[in-house]
Design a protein around this motif. Structure first.
Motif, PDB file in Angstrom:
ATOM      1  N   ALA A 173     -80.711 -15.540  62.908  1.00  0.00           N
ATOM      2  CA  ALA A 173     -80.079 -15.495  64.230  1.00  0.00           C
ATOM      3  C   ALA A 173     -78.559 -15.534  64.093  1.00  0.00           C
ATOM      4  O   ALA A 173     -77.835 -14.762  64.747  1.00  0.00           O
ATOM      5  CB  ALA A 173     -80.573 -16.658  65.085  1.00  0.00           C
ATOM      6  N   ALA A 174     -78.064 -16.438  63.237  1.00  0.00           N
ATOM      7  CA  ALA A 174     -76.618 -16.543  63.039  1.00  0.00           C
ATOM      8  C   ALA A 174     -76.054 -15.288  62.381  1.00  0.00           C
ATOM      9  O   ALA A 174     -75.009 -14.758  62.805  1.00  0.00           O
ATOM     10  CB  ALA A 174     -76.307 -17.772  62.196  1.00  0.00           C
ATOM     11  N   ALA A 175     -76.751 -14.790  61.358  1.00  0.00           N
ATOM     12  CA  ALA A 175     -76.276 -13.604  60.648  1.00  0.00           C
ATOM     13  C   ALA A 175     -76.300 -12.378  61.547  1.00  0.00           C
ATOM     14  O   ALA A 175     -75.392 -11.529  61.491  1.00  0.00           O
ATOM     15  CB  ALA A 175     -77.127 -13.362  59.403  1.00  0.00           C
ATOM     16  N   GLY A 176     -77.346 -12.260  62.369  1.00  0.00           N
ATOM     17  CA  GLY A 176     -77.434 -11.127  63.282  1.00  0.00           C
ATOM     18  C   GLY A 176     -76.266 -11.092  64.246  1.00  0.00           C
ATOM     19  O   GLY A 176     -75.637 -10.041  64.453  1.00  0.00           O
ATOM     20  N   ILE A 218     -83.177  -3.788  57.627  1.00  0.00           N
ATOM     21  CA  ILE A 218     -84.151  -2.762  58.004  1.00  0.00           C
ATOM     22  C   ILE A 218     -83.990  -2.399  59.476  1.00  0.00           C
ATOM     23  O   ILE A 218     -83.987  -1.225  59.861  1.00  0.00           O
ATOM     24  CB  ILE A 218     -85.579  -3.249  57.724  1.00  0.00           C
ATOM     25  CG1 ILE A 218     -85.749  -3.590  56.251  1.00  0.00           C
ATOM     26  CG2 ILE A 218     -86.607  -2.207  58.154  1.00  0.00           C
ATOM     27  CD1 ILE A 218     -87.078  -4.251  55.918  1.00  0.00           C
ATOM     28  N   VAL A 219     -83.867  -3.421  60.322  1.00  0.00           N
ATOM     29  CA  VAL A 219     -83.705  -3.180  61.758  1.00  0.00           C
ATOM     30  C   VAL A 219     -82.421  -2.398  62.023  1.00  0.00           C
ATOM     31  O   VAL A 219     -82.420  -1.414  62.782  1.00  0.00           O
ATOM     32  CB  VAL A 219     -83.684  -4.518  62.531  1.00  0.00           C
ATOM     33  CG1 VAL A 219     -83.333  -4.293  63.999  1.00  0.00           C
ATOM     34  CG2 VAL A 219     -85.024  -5.214  62.418  1.00  0.00           C
ATOM     35  N   LEU A 220     -81.340  -2.816  61.402  1.00  0.00           N
ATOM     36  CA  LEU A 220     -80.055  -2.156  61.644  1.00  0.00           C
ATOM     37  C   LEU A 220     -80.071  -0.717  61.146  1.00  0.00           C
ATOM     38  O   LEU A 220     -79.557   0.187  61.830  1.00  0.00           O
ATOM     39  CB  LEU A 220     -78.938  -2.942  60.953  1.00  0.00           C
ATOM     40  CG  LEU A 220     -77.513  -2.483  61.260  1.00  0.00           C
ATOM     41  CD1 LEU A 220     -77.223  -2.560  62.750  1.00  0.00           C
ATOM     42  CD2 LEU A 220     -76.504  -3.332  60.485  1.00  0.00           C
ATOM     43  N   LEU A 221     -80.664  -0.495  59.981  1.00  0.00           N
ATOM     44  CA  LEU A 221     -80.731   0.868  59.443  1.00  0.00           C
ATOM     45  C   LEU A 221     -81.573   1.760  60.349  1.00  0.00           C
ATOM     46  O   LEU A 221     -81.178   2.899  60.656  1.00  0.00           O
ATOM     47  CB  LEU A 221     -81.311   0.841  58.029  1.00  0.00           C
ATOM     48  CG  LEU A 221     -81.486   2.209  57.351  1.00  0.00           C
ATOM     49  CD1 LEU A 221     -80.139   2.900  57.194  1.00  0.00           C
ATOM     50  CD2 LEU A 221     -82.186   2.054  56.008  1.00  0.00           C
TER      51      LEU A 221
END
Length: 264
Positions: A173-176, A218-221
């Motif tokens: 959550a923090a990294a996102g 993966i989500v960002l890509l």
């Protein structure tokens, strides 16, 4: 996806359905259609600042308050042939389309996720992401009133189903949030204009809360590639480097697909 479907979650004893997977899929599809009706309502009233729960639904043409029978998802639209039975005003396909999408989310989740507890959680995630995708597509808006509870829900589901994975989801959550907030700040500094909204960072934080930090690349890509494909398809329509695209839509779709993918 690292969690809530993860090694820690997989170690838990699975819950066995008391009825067939097809019946469970049908149940979640029906629930999804009902939820979709609410999602369609919220996606219209929230941006307008209108009451969501207290105000009754009414015909946009004649203003007549709709009765319970007229609010049955999909069925009422089909019976009334897409028009108000009083004044004949066309209802439009938007609300039924949202109801169908939410029903599909429910059914697909039930068939893709083996454990019914997790299936319900991932379906709820999908319905919340559907709302956010609508708001971003139509208003370029990802409200904190939806994204922040979604972060909390992701951490709560993880604490319930895979408590050993909770630290990785807190980090996620923090990294996102920090990753996209950093990109937005850098873009603003370099280009002198906004490139990403704060809502995108909060939505990515929700992705990390539900999926864990390892799933974020993966989500960002997936979101970036799908956004690029859409941009290329729209290129002939005259979009430019300054044309806004609702990146939250791509983040929402990518998050749900990764959530369905399960372990690995």
């Amino acid at each position: 996806m690292t969690a809530p479907i993860s090694s820690a979650y997989a170690a838990h004893a699975p819950v066995v359905l008391a009825f067939s997977p097809v019946a469970f899929a049908a149940l979640l599809a029906v629930v999804g259609a009902v939820v979709g009706s609410f999602v369609a309502l919220v996606s219209v009233r929230l941006p307008a600042g209108r009451p969501i729960v207290l105000a009754r639904s009414a015909c946009p043409g004649c203003g007549a308050v709709l009765g319970p029978i007229e609010l049955v998802p999909l069925l009422s639209f089909a019976v009334q042939r897409g028009r108000c039975r009083r004044c004949g005003t066309a209802i439009g396909w938007r609300d039924p389309a949202v109801e169908v999408a939410a029903a599909v989310i429910g059914a697909v989740t039930a068939l893709a996720v083996a454990d019914p507890r997790l299936a319900v959680a991932v379906a709820v995630l999908g319905w919340a992401l559907l709302l956010l995708a609508l708001l971003d597509a139509e208003h370029f808006w990802l409200p904190s009133s939806v994204t922040l509870p979604l972060v909390a829900a992701g951490l709560g589901v993880t604490a319930w189903l895979a408590p050993d994975d909770l630290p990785g989801h807190v980090i996620g959550a923090a990294a996102g949030y920090l990753s996209l907030a950093g990109v937005a700040a850098a873009y603003q500094m370099i280009r002198g204009r906004a490139g990403l909204g704060g809502g995108d960072a909060k939505l990515f934080a929700a992705s990390g809360a539900w999926l864990g930090w390892a799933a974020l690349p993966i989500v960002l890509l997936a979101a970036a590639l799908s956004g690029l494909v859409v941009a290329l398809l729209l290129w002939r329509r005259g979009i430019t480097a300054t044309t806004r695209l609702p990146f939250g839509v791509f983040l929402a779709v990518a998050t749900w697909i990764v959530a369905l993918a399960g372990p690995g």
